[in-house]
Design an enzyme around this catalytic site. Structure first.
Site, mmCIF file in Angstrom:
data_model
loop_
_atom_site.group_PDB
_atom_site.id
_atom_site.type_symbol
_atom_site.label_atom_id
_atom_site.label_comp_id
_atom_site.label_asym_id
_atom_site.label_seq_id
_atom_site.Cartn_x
_atom_site.Cartn_y
_atom_site.Cartn_z
ATOM 1 N N ASP A 1 0.805 -1.223 0.000
ATOM 2 C CA ASP A 1 0.000 0.000 0.000
ATOM 3 C C ASP A 1 0.836 1.270 0.000
ATOM 4 O O ASP A 1 0.294 2.369 -0.123
ATOM 5 C CB ASP A 1 -0.918 0.016 1.231
ATOM 6 C CG ASP A 1 -2.018 -1.032 1.132
ATOM 7 O OD1 ASP A 1 -2.280 -1.505 0.020
ATOM 8 O OD2 ASP A 1 -2.600 -1.368 2.174
ATOM 9 N N ARG B 1 -6.531 -0.116 2.226
ATOM 10 C CA ARG B 1 -7.551 -0.003 3.283
ATOM 11 C C ARG B 1 -7.528 1.373 3.939
ATOM 12 O O ARG B 1 -8.568 1.957 4.217
ATOM 13 C CB ARG B 1 -7.317 -1.074 4.362
ATOM 14 C CG ARG B 1 -7.546 -2.476 3.893
ATOM 15 C CD ARG B 1 -8.220 -3.364 4.938
ATOM 16 N NE ARG B 1 -8.605 -4.634 4.313
ATOM 17 C CZ ARG B 1 -9.754 -4.829 3.676
ATOM 18 N NH1 ARG B 1 -10.669 -3.879 3.611
ATOM 19 N NH2 ARG B 1 -10.010 -5.995 3.126
ATOM 20 N N ARG C 1 -20.401 -1.744 -14.199
ATOM 21 C CA ARG C 1 -19.746 -3.054 -14.252
ATOM 22 C C ARG C 1 -18.420 -2.930 -13.535
ATOM 23 O O ARG C 1 -17.601 -2.091 -13.900
ATOM 24 C CB ARG C 1 -19.536 -3.480 -15.707
ATOM 25 C CG ARG C 1 -18.899 -4.838 -15.861
ATOM 26 C CD ARG C 1 -19.946 -5.948 -15.961
ATOM 27 N NE ARG C 1 -19.353 -7.261 -15.917
ATOM 28 C CZ ARG C 1 -19.683 -8.279 -16.702
ATOM 29 N NH1 ARG C 1 -20.625 -8.136 -17.599
ATOM 30 N NH2 ARG C 1 -19.094 -9.451 -16.577
ATOM 31 N N ARG D 1 -1.156 -8.412 -5.671
ATOM 32 C CA ARG D 1 -0.012 -8.629 -4.778
ATOM 33 C C ARG D 1 0.753 -9.913 -5.080
ATOM 34 O O ARG D 1 1.633 -10.306 -4.299
ATOM 35 C CB ARG D 1 -0.444 -8.573 -3.319
ATOM 36 C CG ARG D 1 -1.374 -9.655 -2.844
ATOM 37 C CD ARG D 1 -1.909 -9.333 -1.439
ATOM 38 N NE ARG D 1 -0.937 -8.705 -0.595
ATOM 39 C CZ ARG D 1 -1.210 -7.799 0.352
ATOM 40 N NH1 ARG D 1 -2.444 -7.424 0.579
ATOM 41 N NH2 ARG D 1 -0.277 -7.286 1.078
#
Lengths: 342, 342, 342, 342
Positions: free
Chosen positions: B128, B172, B266, B275
């Site tokens: 991240d 996140r 969509r 990852r």
């Protein structure tokens, strides 16, 4: 304001991303208008323009090349080059110029700014990553990835074959592409222009690699050269019929390794493949940010500067700094790669 | 010296490149020997080891994952965790430890170093890119390129279709992957955790994009959230049967955009594809250099530090700095992306 | 049953996929056991074996090369080659043999089957796709895609440059890789071994392309040759110092085009990059199905046959058919490509 | 002759390659001229045209999408649809029509040819590869490779994690993409529409895979369905708030596997990524050859036919054959994949 844009020098993935960012922010945020000059400095020299608005830059972000065309035209080879450029800018109502290019293109931009008072902002571009004033230039990451993918595929052959595998990459004066791709690809030898190579040591590394039952992979910059007087094959012989130039350094290595060790080699010469096609994410990100910050510089009246990457920040540096010296691979970085030789 | 190595936390392309560089330089240059600990902190906690020499790291440079295994085991959840680790290190004659991991893994390393006197050097790892003390972490560039390539392919559909196209990417707490891939891919809207989104504005951007006869592409971090109280679909409804969690933020966006504009969407949800697999050249280069500098730090006795990228240099920073705060996307960088919205 | 497996000849992406499918179905469905022979026919000749069970084939599907190693050893160059192979098979309790390879390897398999009564089933392998008895061989699709991606990137340069771009691809006797990659990549000239080229026509196509303001891209098989007596540069000159062999056909084209038109060329020589690395989906699919059907053939006692692709079906054909003649590019397919020349 | 061209239905990589081949051979070899109809059958219905000459098709070979636009307009939903199309063709002096599309588009073409006497030639297009009269359709190979690359990357995670990995791919009625990509990628379970799945068996395969210390990878067609009455989660519950539709089959699988085994899953949903972007070499080759043979068919007056691949040959088959039935995955091919399950 009305702003001119041009691109000079060789191809480099990311040129279109720079142009798009300049126009999108220039029109959308600042309300400026643009005119494109065709084929580098030839455009303002001859008054050759191309329309440049938001519609013209639609869809060009992922595309290699440059929608403005490019050339190596140098206005300072003409007595009245600077005057003709000023006249063109005046005729088209151009208030400022953004020049995207390498050492030569930015050298002209620097002189036009300092000597002729042209309001110009530069964006550095060189696939070889050898401009001193910036951490990286766009296009370099793309070239390194293309070379690395080739090396990756060669490892399969290295596991089962008995030939020396040579990969010739770009880099006339600086070995950045060879260094990065060779290190990322796990090459066994990396030869760069900054360090004239000792053919005896190269052959020793080749043999030590074969001793592990793997074939060696040599990555070599096109501009790498042997230490003077060390080659079996005399320069004179090689020059006959211009064959040295044609076959390049990988051909010379093939012949020399064969003559010394009896080992056959097989070369991969990537050529222009390294400078075409779609840019990587890093190059698009860097090129886009260079474009955004170049139009900011124009808006702020920061002429005579160019954009530069320092860490994760885009900064403004004097144009003359960019062209003062070539950024070469330093000893300590080459030493990092040498850990993996053999 | 005998040195232990472990990898903790989630997958990240480049872990094997770090391990390889540590071992190659440690053995080849310094003459050290190594022991691998399996599955992060579980390894030294339970004395679970794996042999780690030059043969063990052969061929792993381009491979995703980690040959040492990983886990989220936290020794500080046990009363005697630190003691057990010290006992294992003593039992295996380990003089120093290199811990490769993210906030959690390095947090443990920091405490072990400061509180328990364990000689440990850290290498930062987070897909991240949200670790404060380093410009970039390896794995991030790979994830960004994978997401960008997906966006590139969606542009074809955006040219001819009438559906909203949503790409959900990792992130996140920090929106770095969404920001970089969205900007590199030419997304029309980028939603990140740092900036709770206004669904009205999102829908307005969607409609303005359709007005240009192209379908909009929205890139959204998995951790992006709406401004409180702005959604048509109530949280309570969405929570029934746990469907919100299952369908994620892209499912919520689909439902909400449909409810407000009548437009079908969509979604592409990349998931773990981001990852896994082979790292990009940048990530291999960075991971390899982190490994080389980590073993240097061990050799120099610079314990309690971790490697960090600053510009093009690898530096040593205190481990505790790495875990002090999350590196979030700053306002001014998000504003650069907003230039291209709509 | 106990079944031996070997791979012979040059690298080809998909070899490991064949081996994996043979073992997975052989063990899982039929309950057979396996022994691997190392380095093609050298393995059974010298009794050099490698364990081959389900664990040994785990994870090899996407990997280039062959876990069994390869060689060009021909047992029929020894007086007692066939006898030694039979002795090895007996010594290891091998009931049947699966030989994966090209013309040479399958030629040996055919003779062993017909003359020495060895129960052998063949799987055809040639990167060049020049085996007559099957629509396609695995590895070919991978090579074509690699060459096409190189051509794709060159189009960027072709849009803005003034150099002839040459791509040299594999194919000593058959031009399938050049034909498919050139057609898929949009090449302006394709030169193949089946059609000795007229250098005057090549130069005319080069010039006609430049007239459209694009640079020409020439794709040339390594085995392409000029019509006899048409080249400016005499063969004798080129042979001095062995330079013709070293620089290959692309170097010859460079020199000749320069001599005739004054145009500079830049060559990309892909070399072994084309035969290494991970296979495409088509090649994995074909290789896997070849493996499944080869073990079926062994199970059915259909010795002396090899697997072949006909449309979407895998069929059994006599081994001797495979090696009877080379599959060359027919006139009418080359004519399809010529539509796009110039 | 003057020939109209249209593309209908969903995106499919290779459409532009077909158009280019038609125009290049039509103009260059036969001397025909062309008119493009925009957005499938809407174009000739409404007289909406776009210029289509050699300049218009330059550079489109590698590009996804279609320069002619597409739609799902069906002229037979209008009382006078066929008449309006004939009127448009007459008004533009169009002598023949080439319709590129799937079952629906070719169904209209077939009726126009048989019932209304329109001289039409078809080119089959379906990303799902479910057209009966041809071995393959273009676009399919590209979709399979994209899905396979995603699966490749997931294997890294499967080696070290404890979650079920699900990849949802296209295929409403036929499981070709799931079958090919799953087999090429080494999936542990493949679920296709032709074979309603037994969730108990899926969960058993999941658990058996975990027993080998690897996480399972499930590839599932979007149109796959469970055996009636076998799911824990009732259809009624799932239908609340329309969540089943939103989360698709991968969401249903996630919930069901969690409910039965307690295992967490993580889904990758590729969506439109599979049908956009540049085509593979196989798809460009097939699309180009379809285009060349379609214009040949027009030239020969072979109306009411479409191009089809049979082995390595392009043949002409009656349009009505193409749309008579869907090509589903046969039992024996699915059985080949099952060898690798678990």
């Amino acid at each position: 304001m009305r702003i001119g844009v041009l691109t000079g020098g060789g191809d480099c993935p990311g040129l279109n991303a720079v142009i798009r960012a300049i126009v999108r922010k220039g029109v959308g945020v600042y309300g400026h208008s643009f005119v494109g000059f065709r084929d580098g400095w030839r455009g303002p020299l001859e008054g050759d323009t191309v329309p440049l608005d938001v519609g013209a830059v639609r869809g060009i972000l992922p595309r290699g090349g440059t929608i403005l065309g490019s050339s190596r035209t140098n206005p300072y080879k003409l007595a009245d080059g600077a005057d003709r450029i000023r006249a063109t800018l005046a005729a088209h109502g151009v208030d400022a110029l953004i020049a995207i290019g390498g050492e030569d293109t930015l050298g002209v931009a620097s002189r036009l700014s300092e000597e002729a008072g042209v309001p110009v902002v530069g964006v550095p571009k060189t696939i070889d990553n050898d401009l001193a004033a910036t951490d990286y230039t766009f296009g370099f990451d793309t070239a390194v990835n293309i070379a690395m993918e080739a090396i990756d595929r060669l490892h399969t052959t290295a596991e089962s074959h008995h030939r020396v595998l040579i990969v010739e990459v770009m880099g006339r004066h600086a070995g950045w592409i060879a260094l990065h791709s060779g290190m990322a690809g796990g090459a066994n030898v990396i030869l760069i222009p900054e360090r004239p190579f000792d053919i005896d040591k190269v052959c020793a590394l080749v043999e030590s690699r074969f001793a592990t039952h793997y074939a060696p992979i040599i990555v070599v910059s096109e501009g790498a050269t042997p230490l003077a007087g060390t080659m079996v094959i005399k320069d004179g012989e090689l020059d006959a019929f211009g064959h040295v130039r044609l076959q390049g350094i990988s051909g010379v290595l093939e012949a020399e390794i064969k003559a010394r060790t009896g080992r056959e080699s097989r070369a991969t010469v990537l050529g222009h493949v390294q400078r075409g096609g779609t840019p990587t994410a890093f190059d698009r990100w860097l090129a886009t940010r260079f474009g955004l910050h170049a139009i900011d510089a124009v808006h702020d009246g920061a002429f005579g500067t160019m954009t530069a990457l320092r860490g994760t920040r885009i900064e403004r540096v004097p144009l003359r700094d960019a062209v003062r010296e070539l950024k070469l691979v330093p000893e300590e970085l080459y030493a990092e790669a040498e850990v993996f030789f053999g």
